[in-house]
Design an enzyme around this catalytic site. Structure first.
Site, PDB file in Angstrom:
ATOM      1  N   SER A 123       5.770   1.595   5.499  1.00  0.00           N
ATOM      2  CA  SER A 123       5.369   1.482   4.095  1.00  0.00           C
ATOM      3  C   SER A 123       4.404   2.583   3.680  1.00  0.00           C
ATOM      4  O   SER A 123       4.094   2.724   2.510  1.00  0.00           O
ATOM      5  CB  SER A 123       4.731   0.117   3.835  1.00  0.00           C
ATOM      6  OG  SER A 123       3.497   0.017   4.502  1.00  0.00           O
ATOM      7  N   LYS A 160      -2.749  -0.171   3.208  1.00  0.00           N
ATOM      8  CA  LYS A 160      -2.222   0.228   1.901  1.00  0.00           C
ATOM      9  C   LYS A 160      -3.274   1.062   1.179  1.00  0.00           C
ATOM     10  O   LYS A 160      -4.422   1.141   1.596  1.00  0.00           O
ATOM     11  CB  LYS A 160      -1.881  -1.006   1.054  1.00  0.00           C
ATOM     12  CG  LYS A 160      -0.717  -1.833   1.585  1.00  0.00           C
ATOM     13  CD  LYS A 160       0.620  -1.156   1.354  1.00  0.00           C
ATOM     14  CE  LYS A 160       1.754  -2.015   1.942  1.00  0.00           C
ATOM     15  NZ  LYS A 160       1.704  -2.052   3.432  1.00  0.00           N
TER      16      LYS A 160
END
Lengths: 203, 203
Positions: A123, A160
């Site tokens: 990701s 993230k």
DNA sequence: GTTTATACCACTCATATGTGTGGGTGTCAA
DNA sequence: TTGACACCCACACATATGAGTGGTATAAAC
């Protein structure tokens, strides 16, 4: 970064010897060990060298303690950075190092707030963080817009990008993957820490 | 990796104290420093602890030398790896570390064949190597197909993937960027070393 | 010509330091 | 109940060790 330039050849040898001892045996040598290694018959000689190195800022000496030599930052520990790629040939002489890679920034040497996590998934590949990479994380409970963070979402840790925008009196906070195939995350999360480095090892 | 599990609470405290001293002051404590720190009035008490820790494989003691305590690998130095991201919450108790990030692999501790280069350009972004990253390089003069290497092409250093195929009695060697926008390089080059790691620091 | 820095030496001194001996208590398994 | 182990103590001893004093010689700097 002029490293080891203002030293005489002999002083440099003594400094390198001390560095070697610390690296190889974990503890600095005693004055007499240095003397023996260089064939000096007097401890005073070594003291002169240590004084010179101390005056020039390469080491610190704690008085009255055994093996008291402490190397200072500029003594050039760690991995020498010899140049840039795509910018001409690196000068492979270690004495010409541009600087030294300071892994102390990462280590939990002076605090125990630093730890590492192994990355799973893809990701964050657009941020250059791949599966198997190791994220080096400093525990902290706040972050700024754009920071790479470790967040706990629904009992699962993830790396993230932290997003924080103030839009007309509202504060919007969300988490942003670095991969077109993933959507921004607007769920609730708790902040564990900030990613201060990424390390990849090739076997 | 069961770290610090077979120790008693007090033994663990002593071990942690020694680790702390080494990390903070650079040199191991003396027996009497340990005794003072724990309020022991006898050096024999410390000796008992050191013997126990030694027997359990946490440290080594060089006889007859001052500050002779040497911590062994399993004593858990370096940055603790606390888990994987995207795999449940990491256990933030340091005692539960999966392992320890061993930066010694990179350091020029035991040899002077390791150095670092700062990456310029974007020719390797698909391999996760970005501008500003630091490549950790081990000097070597041979490589295998697929290795990331540092090559000198026309007097300029560059990081590329080493390609070597044997095609019907011919040996083809070329360099391969990791970016669609760049072409493979078939020019002559000299091999400087192999990239054994990549490090990225976020300020 | 004087000073300063480098590069050695011999010798002494106080103490920091590892080691040894011998003792004690308590717990837990064999 | 014997032994192994964890956990403490006091005290002595040899030496490892940093630090001090006071030299000599050379070369560069001012």
């Amino acid at each position: 970064m002029e490293i080891i330039k203002d030293l005489t050849a002999k002083q440099r040898k003594v400094l390198l010897y001390i560095q070697d001892k610390i690296k190889q045996e974990g503890i600095p040598p005693t004055i007499r060990e240095i003397a023996a290694s260089f064939g000096f018959s007097s401890t005073g000689t070594v003291r002169d060298y240590l004084e010179a190195l101390k005056k020039k800022g390469y080491l610190k000496i704690a008085p009255k303690k055994s093996r008291c030599i402490e190397l200072l930052r500029r003594a050039g520990f760690g991995i020498p950075i010899l140049g840039n790629v795509m910018a001409g040939p690196p000068d492979l002489a270690f004495e010409e190092a541009q600087g030294y890679l300071d892994l102390d920034d990462f280590s939990s040497k002076y605090n125990n707030n630093t730890f590492a996590l192994r990355i799973k998934g893809d990701s964050m590949i657009e941020a250059g963080i791949f599966e198997g990479d190791i994220a080096i994380v400093r525990k902290q409970s706040s972050a700024q817009d754009g920071d790479l963070i470790v967040a706990l979402i629904e009992n699962e840790a993830t790396v993230k990008r932290f997003r924080h925008k103030a839009k007309s009196r509202e504060h919007l906070i969300w988490l942003e993957p670095a991969n077109k195939n993933y959507q921004p995350i607007h769920k609730e999360f708790s902040l564990i820490g900030r990613v201060i480095g990424v390390l990849r090892k090739y076997v």
